[in-house]
Write a protein that holds these residues in place. Structure first.
Motif, mmCIF file in Angstrom:
data_model
loop_
_atom_site.group_PDB
_atom_site.id
_atom_site.type_symbol
_atom_site.label_atom_id
_atom_site.label_comp_id
_atom_site.label_asym_id
_atom_site.label_seq_id
_atom_site.Cartn_x
_atom_site.Cartn_y
_atom_site.Cartn_z
ATOM 1 N N ALA A 218 0.841 -1.199 0.000
ATOM 2 C CA ALA A 218 0.000 0.000 0.000
ATOM 3 C C ALA A 218 0.876 1.249 0.000
ATOM 4 N N LYS A 219 0.504 2.216 -0.840
ATOM 5 C CA LYS A 219 1.212 3.488 -0.916
ATOM 6 C C LYS A 219 0.427 4.512 -0.097
ATOM 7 N N ILE A 220 1.060 5.055 0.933
ATOM 8 C CA ILE A 220 0.383 5.915 1.891
ATOM 9 C C ILE A 220 0.857 7.358 1.719
ATOM 10 N N SER A 221 -0.090 8.276 1.602
ATOM 11 C CA SER A 221 0.222 9.703 1.485
ATOM 12 C C SER A 221 -0.993 10.489 1.945
ATOM 13 N N PRO A 222 -0.844 11.780 2.221
ATOM 14 C CA PRO A 222 -1.999 12.591 2.615
ATOM 15 C C PRO A 222 -3.089 12.571 1.542
ATOM 16 N N ALA A 223 -4.350 12.522 1.994
ATOM 17 C CA ALA A 223 -5.486 12.519 1.060
ATOM 18 C C ALA A 223 -5.481 13.804 0.242
ATOM 19 N N LEU A 224 -5.606 13.667 -1.070
ATOM 20 C CA LEU A 224 -5.510 14.827 -1.958
ATOM 21 C C LEU A 224 -6.541 15.904 -1.644
ATOM 22 N N LYS A 225 -7.738 15.496 -1.236
ATOM 23 C CA LYS A 225 -8.798 16.475 -0.978
ATOM 24 C C LYS A 225 -8.506 17.339 0.247
ATOM 25 N N LEU A 226 -7.515 16.958 1.030
ATOM 26 C CA LEU A 226 -7.163 17.753 2.211
ATOM 27 C C LEU A 226 -6.044 18.745 1.918
ATOM 28 N N LEU A 227 -5.497 18.705 0.695
ATOM 29 C CA LEU A 227 -4.343 19.543 0.368
ATOM 30 C C LEU A 227 -4.774 20.792 -0.393
ATOM 31 N N ARG A 228 -4.164 21.882 -0.041
ATOM 32 C CA ARG A 228 -4.380 23.164 -0.712
ATOM 33 C C ARG A 228 -3.166 24.044 -0.433
ATOM 34 N N ALA A 229 -3.171 25.241 -0.998
ATOM 35 C CA ALA A 229 -2.017 26.125 -0.806
ATOM 36 C C ALA A 229 -1.757 26.416 0.657
ATOM 37 N N SER A 230 -2.832 26.566 1.420
ATOM 38 C CA SER A 230 -2.684 26.864 2.847
ATOM 39 C C SER A 230 -2.445 25.615 3.691
ATOM 40 N N SER A 231 -2.575 24.439 3.080
ATOM 41 C CA SER A 231 -2.390 23.182 3.810
ATOM 42 C C SER A 231 -1.640 22.190 2.933
ATOM 43 N N PRO A 232 -0.336 22.422 2.710
ATOM 44 C CA PRO A 232 0.462 21.519 1.876
ATOM 45 C C PRO A 232 0.669 20.180 2.570
#
Length: 264
Positions: A218-232
């Motif tokens: 399994a490849k684990i990374s932060p959920a894309l929908k939680l990422l934005r300019a203010s929350s990299p």
């Protein structure tokens, strides 16, 4: 829960040592299934003080009940039923966490894939020098979510705001311990919990930890929908198998291995 406690207590208190050793795990394997002991194992000056039995319970292809005791006779049946119930609860809790962040209820589980579930029953005998030992040294769990029940004896502690707090045993309570991969997927909005087990000189103690982990591919990374300019992204992407290797190479070291993945 009561049946699980009774099964574990009977095995550790009443089963003869020679019978226990029939189910001994491989001491050279880092993830061996079966009975083992870490009495007086030195970890950086602190001695471990714990007997345990590790069960590989999920996926079903890993579940081989013949490797488990039949002392008491319903031991295997109880562990199987408990395993199935804990999986359902873990799925419900991860769904609630996902929804609380505005994600689909299946988001975390979709990233994790099929659970690799292990159940560890830990037995901490009375210790004549509790000041020199830890039942289990300080660490955070490396997987996704751990569900834990205790007997009536205190011993589990969690670390928060530079202090250790006792998790008081409640007979009908399940302790929910979030682990490192959940922190990564939620980009740090949910934190993995640093915890430990302490010993005492007068009472034995039992705990039952059910670990739910991703598969090693399994490849684990932060959920894309939680990422934005203010929350990299706060954490680098990692294959879970590589994370496990890091954990077993370094050991818990009293801290969180997840900090090695921080994007500083």
């Amino acid at each position: 829960m009561d049946q699980m406690r009774n099964a574990g207590l009977t095995f550790f208190n009443d089963c003869p040592l020679q019978e226990k050793l029939k189910y001994a795990g491989d001491p050279t394997s880092v993830a061996s299934e079966g009975y083992g002991s870490k009495m007086l194992v030195n970890n950086g000056g602190t001695l471990d003080w714990r007997d345990y039995f590790d069960h590989h319970t999920l996926p079903l292809s890993r579940r081989n009940c013949s490797r488990w005791p039949q002392f008491p006779p319903n031991y295997r049946e109880v562990v199987c039923k408990y395993s199935d119930e804990m999986k359902v609860l873990a799925q419900r809790l991860l769904g609630i966490i996902s929804e609380s962040l505005g994600l689909s209820s299946s988001c975390i589980e979709d990233v994790v894939g099929d659970f690799y579930q292990n159940i560890t029953v830990s037995y901490y005998p009375p210790c004549p020098r509790p000041d020199l030992t830890l039942g289990l040294q300080s660490h955070s769990d490396m997987g996704v979510i751990t569900l834990l029940i205790q007997d009536h004896v205190e011993g589990l502690e969690v670390y928060k705001d530079s202090e250790w707090f006792t998790v008081h045993p409640l007979s009908d309570a399940i302790v929910v311990i979030l682990a490192d991969q959940t922190e990564i997927i939620t980009n740090g909005q949910y934190k993995s919990a640093i915890h430990r087990a302490i010993t005492n000189s007068s009472n034995s103690r039992l705990s039952f930890a059910t670990f739910h982990d991703p598969g090693k591919t399994a490849k684990i990374s932060p959920a894309l929908k939680l990422l934005r300019a203010s929350s990299p992204p706060r954490y680098r992407e990692v294959y879970y198998g590589d994370y496990v290797s890091l954990w077993y190479t370094k050991g818990p070291q009293g801290k969180r291995n997840i900090d090695a993945l921080l994007n500083i």
